[in-house]
Design a protein around this motif. Structure first.
Motif: not given
Length: 508
Positions: A213-215, A280-291, A322-327
């Motif tokens: 989680l990137l804040r 699938d197999g990679g990374t999902v970057f979920i930007d603005e997770l708070g929304e 998948v790997r999840i990175v959120a911000a």
């Protein structure tokens, strides 16, 4: 006789997993030198790079257990000659060789009996470094065939090096020699202590599959860090898929993430996979997770826990790897307390939490590094000469609070580059007259206004009057501090101290 492709591939193929992985840049360069030495049957190898500011070569990766680094002037020694002349050299015996620089052997205690060196050229043909090997194992001397083999290897190595931010920084320093040399980490510029701490955390987290989680405030580089985590992790060769929750209507986010089945809603005439399936197999970057709508938060929690979900309108579970990175720039703990964000999702998604500092907390030197980098990139993008950044404009950039962070700085510089004519002046910067801190920051005293109403006198503190006068004098003498000190009738050390108080690094 030209070397065979196999000889070159023996050097580069084992390094394929390291090329482009900036976290492992040092490992890549050192392994590169190791493989070159093995291929050429050499006792030692050195990768020299050209410092365009000092016009020196410095050893960036080498078999040098005796010293940390060696520098030679352009034209000095065999490596310096190769960099200056742009031609390969092999020395079967250094005795009596005028280009051999014996001081290095005296410094290290190593005895060179044979050496071979070739230039590294970029895509435009300019020399930016040298590859060198010393002392053939088993005795004997390097031959012309070895020189050709090293030349072929250098061509392939140069292609790999030009994909790294190290090469980009060498180019930037050549275009702007007056600027401090910047530090690049996966195309992230900065050396402030908070950033260096983040680099170390990325180095630890990237090789794992841990959710991150990137804040931080908007515009401070969260997507760059997300990409750094991806490209330096085990999924680097798989997709990196971004979903911006703030850019999508709430009703469409679920469909964007998870896809839908045929007939799920009016117009759904066929099955459409979502971002998770695409990644699938990679990374999902979920930007603005708070929304993220609360209705979708539960489905995301299921993906984190079980790596499965159901498409919109579907009943069959879809498995994904998948790997999840959120911000987010939101205060998630506060949202949890207010019931706007699921507590279980918050704790599940912050396995590794990275807090990115706002630009105003990174210091004046990082602002200058970024500003000069953006000047060069904007000039290149718009096919313009690289303008000079004036002393007053740089001081203004350093005083401003940057509520929009790096993104605001980049846009500000791009505008100034387009509007300037050879030099960026303070009036070219599209900044407000008052430096307003963002609401989340502690209040600070605003900068004194640059102008007053016609019917009101301009009343400034004495220190501000002094600061402005000094900067005007510096402008008049084109940044020459010795001349400025003479005009101001103060000592050069006094001038340097005052400029340091204004947030200006000593530029000599």
């Amino acid at each position: 006789m030209p070397s065979s492709p196999t000889d070159v591939s023996q050097v580069l193929l084992p390094l394929g997993g390291l090329v482009g992985r900036e976290v492992d840049l040092d490992a890549f360069l050192q392994t590169l030198v190791d493989r070159i030495a093995i291929t050429l049957q050499a006792d030692r190898g050195t990768l020299w790079l050209l410092d365009p500011v000092r016009r020196e070569l410095f050893s960036r990766a080498a078999h040098l257990p005796e010293v940390a680094q060696i520098r030679v002037k352009l034209g000095q020694g065999v490596a310096g000659y190769v960099a200056e002349a742009g031609e390969p050299v092999h020395v079967p015996d250094p005795r009596g060789e005028r280009r051999f620089f014996a001081d290095i052997d005296r410094m290290t205690g190593y005895r060179t009996v044979s050496l071979c060196a070739v230039p590294l050229r970029d895509s435009a043909g300019a020399v930016y470094g040298v590859l060198q090997v010393l002392n053939r194992l088993g005795g004997g001397a390097f031959t012309q065939e070895d020189t050709q083999k090293l030349t072929d290897i250098a061509a392939q190595v140069s292609t790999a090096l030009q994909t790294t931010s190290l090469y980009q920084e060498l180019q930037r320093a050549k275009d702007q020699p007056q600027a401090p040399v910047g530090y690049f980490f996966n195309r992230i510029i900065g050396e402030a202590p908070p950033l260096k701490a983040l680099y170390r955390l990325v180095q630890k987290a990237a090789p794992t599959d841990a959710t991150v989680l990137l804040r931080g405030e908007s515009g401070c580089g969260k997507e760059l860090f997300a990409r750094a985590i991806h490209v330096n992790g085990p999924r680097r060769d798989k997709p990196f898929v971004k979903v911006d929750c703030a850019a999508l209507p709430a009703a469409l986010i679920e469909n964007e993430l998870f896809g839908h089945e045929k007939g799920a809603f009016t117009g759904a005439d066929h099955r459409v996979p979502g971002k998770f399936e695409a990644a699938d197999g990679g990374t999902v970057f979920i930007d603005e997770l708070g929304e993220l709508p609360q209705a979708v938060q539960g489905k995301l929690l299921r993906v984190l826990q079980d790596r499965e979900f159901e498409r919109v309108g579907g009943t069959q579970a879809v498995k994904v790897d998948v790997r999840i990175v959120a911000a987010t720039h939101r205060d998630l703990p506060r949202m949890v307390a207010e019931g706007k964000f699921r507590e279980d999702l918050y704790y599940r998604i912050k396995v590794v939490e990275l807090l990115l500092p706002p630009l105003r907390e990174r210091g004046a030197e990082d602002i200058e590094r970024l500003a000069r980098h953006f000047v060069a990139t904007a000039a290149k993008r718009h096919r313009l000469p690289v303008p000079r950044l004036s002393v007053a404009a740089l001081a203004r950039l350093k005083r401003y609070r940057w509520p929009g962070n790096v993104r605001e700085l980049e846009n500000c510089i791009e505008s100034a580059v387009v509007l300037s004519e050879g030099e960026i002046l303070e009036e070219h910067l599209p900044l407000p007259s008052l430096d307003r801190a963002p609401s989340s920051a502690a209040p600070t005293a605003p900068e004194a206004p640059l102008a007053a109403a016609p019917d009101a006198p301009l009343l400034l503190p004495l220190a501000e009057v002094e600061r402005r006068h000094i900067l005007r004098v510096l402008e008049a003498v084109k940044g020459n501090r010795t001349a400025a000190a003479r005009t101001l009738e103060i000592g050069r050390n006094t001038l340097a101290r005052k400029l340091k108080e204004y947030g200006l690094a000593d530029e000599g």
